[in-house]
Every structure is written in C-alpha cells, then in structure tokens.
Design an enzyme around this catalytic site. Sequence first.
Site, PDB file in Angstrom:
ATOM      1  N   LYS A 175      85.552 110.127   6.043  1.00  0.00           N
ATOM      2  CA  LYS A 175      85.972 108.728   6.025  1.00  0.00           C
ATOM      3  C   LYS A 175      84.757 107.808   6.008  1.00  0.00           C
ATOM      4  O   LYS A 175      83.880 107.913   6.854  1.00  0.00           O
ATOM      5  CB  LYS A 175      86.847 108.442   7.253  1.00  0.00           C
ATOM      6  CG  LYS A 175      88.113 109.284   7.289  1.00  0.00           C
ATOM      7  CD  LYS A 175      88.917 109.064   8.551  1.00  0.00           C
ATOM      8  CE  LYS A 175      88.181 109.532   9.786  1.00  0.00           C
ATOM      9  NZ  LYS A 175      89.036 109.490  11.003  1.00  0.00           N
ATOM     10  N   THR A 203      91.743  96.993  14.128  1.00  0.00           N
ATOM     11  CA  THR A 203      91.503  98.312  13.536  1.00  0.00           C
ATOM     12  C   THR A 203      91.488  99.441  14.569  1.00  0.00           C
ATOM     13  O   THR A 203      91.138 100.569  14.239  1.00  0.00           O
ATOM     14  CB  THR A 203      90.154  98.316  12.792  1.00  0.00           C
ATOM     15  OG1 THR A 203      89.104  97.915  13.701  1.00  0.00           O
ATOM     16  CG2 THR A 203      90.185  97.369  11.604  1.00  0.00           C
ATOM     17  N   GLY A 205      92.508 102.498  16.513  1.00  0.00           N
ATOM     18  CA  GLY A 205      93.435 103.598  16.257  1.00  0.00           C
ATOM     19  C   GLY A 205      93.580 103.993  14.806  1.00  0.00           C
ATOM     20  O   GLY A 205      94.445 104.815  14.479  1.00  0.00           O
ATOM     21  N   THR A 206      92.732 103.456  13.922  1.00  0.00           N
ATOM     22  CA  THR A 206      92.887 103.790  12.500  1.00  0.00           C
ATOM     23  C   THR A 206      92.659 105.279  12.240  1.00  0.00           C
ATOM     24  O   THR A 206      93.388 105.898  11.470  1.00  0.00           O
ATOM     25  CB  THR A 206      91.922 102.966  11.637  1.00  0.00           C
ATOM     26  OG1 THR A 206      90.593 103.075  12.168  1.00  0.00           O
ATOM     27  CG2 THR A 206      92.318 101.504  11.616  1.00  0.00           C
ATOM     28  N   GLY A 207      91.627 105.852  12.861  1.00  0.00           N
ATOM     29  CA  GLY A 207      91.339 107.268  12.635  1.00  0.00           C
ATOM     30  C   GLY A 207      92.435 108.180  13.135  1.00  0.00           C
ATOM     31  O   GLY A 207      92.859 109.109  12.444  1.00  0.00           O
ATOM     32  N   CYS A 208      92.913 107.908  14.353  1.00  0.00           N
ATOM     33  CA  CYS A 208      94.031 108.686  14.903  1.00  0.00           C
ATOM     34  C   CYS A 208      95.250 108.573  14.003  1.00  0.00           C
ATOM     35  O   CYS A 208      95.936 109.566  13.720  1.00  0.00           O
ATOM     36  CB  CYS A 208      94.394 108.178  16.305  1.00  0.00           C
ATOM     37  SG  CYS A 208      93.078 108.285  17.525  1.00  0.00           S
TER      38      CYS A 208
END
Length: 267
Positions: A175, A203, A205-208
Amino acid sequence: MERKHVLTIAGSDSGGGAGIQADLKVFSALGTYGMSVITAVTAQNTLGVTAIQEIDSQVVQLQLDAVFSDIRVDAVKIGMVSNHGIMDVIAQSIQRYQPPHVVIDPVMIAKSGDSLLQEDSIAALQNALLPMATIITPNLPEAEVLLGCKITSILEMRQAVKELAGKMNTQVLLKGGHLDGDAVDILSTGREFSSPRIDTPHTHGTGCSLSSAIAAYLALGEPIEIAIAKAKEYVFQAICHAFPIGKGHSPIHHFYQWDQGGRKAWD
C-alpha cells in the site's frame, strides 16, 4: 444465498475506528457474518494509543477453537498480533483448520505512529505467520521494517513488492498511501490499483478496513484482483463519506451505503 462467514483475529480499538471494531463493521457492511478472536485490548482513540494489554495465548487458543469447532470459516483476516506466543498459536490453528483464505495485515505501527509490535516478534511474524497467508497487505513503513530498507517512490515499491512476495512466498499488496500523489497500491503480480488522494483527516482504520474488505470479498467468491479492486473502492467511498469523530484522525464511515434514508446507496 448462503451467508458467508469471516473471522477477524486482531486487537480491540476502544475508539471504534480500527482493529476488531472496524473489521466487524466491514464484514457487516459487505453482507457477511463476522466473528472475532481478540489478541489484545488497546486504550486508543483518534489521538493515539495509550496502553496495550495482550490477551493470554491460551485464551486466544480457546477463542480460535470455539469459533472453528462450531462455525464454518470462509475467510480469515489477521491484524494486530503483538507477540510470538500468540503468533505461534494462530499459525498452529491456521494449519489445523485450513481456512480457504487468509488475509494478513501485518499491523506494526498505528496511524498515530505508536508501535504495536514487540521488537523481538518481527522474526516470528516473518517466519511463522506471513508465509501462511493467501495475501499480506503491508503499508510502506511496515514493508520497510520487513525488508530493512527505505521505500520512497513507485519505482521502489514495484521492486519491494516483488522482494516481499519472494521472501514470504505469498502474494503481497503493498500500500502506497504514505507517498505523495494518488494512493497507489501494487500487487506482486504487477497489477496496480490507484485512487485519488483525498485531503481529509478521516483516515483512521483504513488499513484494517481494506484488509478485512479483501477477506470479505474473497469469502464471497471474488478472484483476488477483483476482491482488491472492490475493497479499495469500498474504502475510498468510506473515506469520502466520513465525518468528524474525536479530536484527531477520525475513522472512515463503514456504513456510508446506508446514509440515504436507511437504504443502501446502490438501491
């Protein structure tokens, strides 16, 4: 149509924007049934992480057995796992129960910059857990830790994702949100997924959410590249529709589809 079941193995975020809480929201938003195994409890909000309490590995094992022995698991998402004892327990359970899809988001650093992984656990993550994944989804700081080098451009990302895939013997979605310009993610097959950068603090929590959305779409039967494309669009829209929560990095809006009078936006 048969409901698909997706299990998240991750830490709890008391602020509700990331971790277990975000994963379960994603599973519900995408029409799957969510289950959870909690690996740690964090004292966390939009400003940062102030404490982490790990769950005893035996309790993690009991949670895993409770889910797998009773409920069919169509996909697993693994997030925050902070010590090698818990990693070993998870790896043994994945080996034993053989879920069809395993998405690992190697959570090491919170959005605030706080470390979420013990230093001596990095080797265990690389050796015991990551090679068991269908796909792993590191961001640039996490990939830099795993490879021991800096990644500062799209060109370096293309090389790094190939190195990671070879090292972990699995597919990798690297990413690129930490670079300037459009948010470009690169799959180890060479396919690139791009979305416009949005100037917003919402933004958290975007990765989770991206990794759990990929797991949900894999459970729903999508091929991996389609699952990634749909997951990325879902997160993009959730960022676009986010609203202020707290005093720091607000979470994305996981249920943006239901904003219009309680009906899904695509109805």
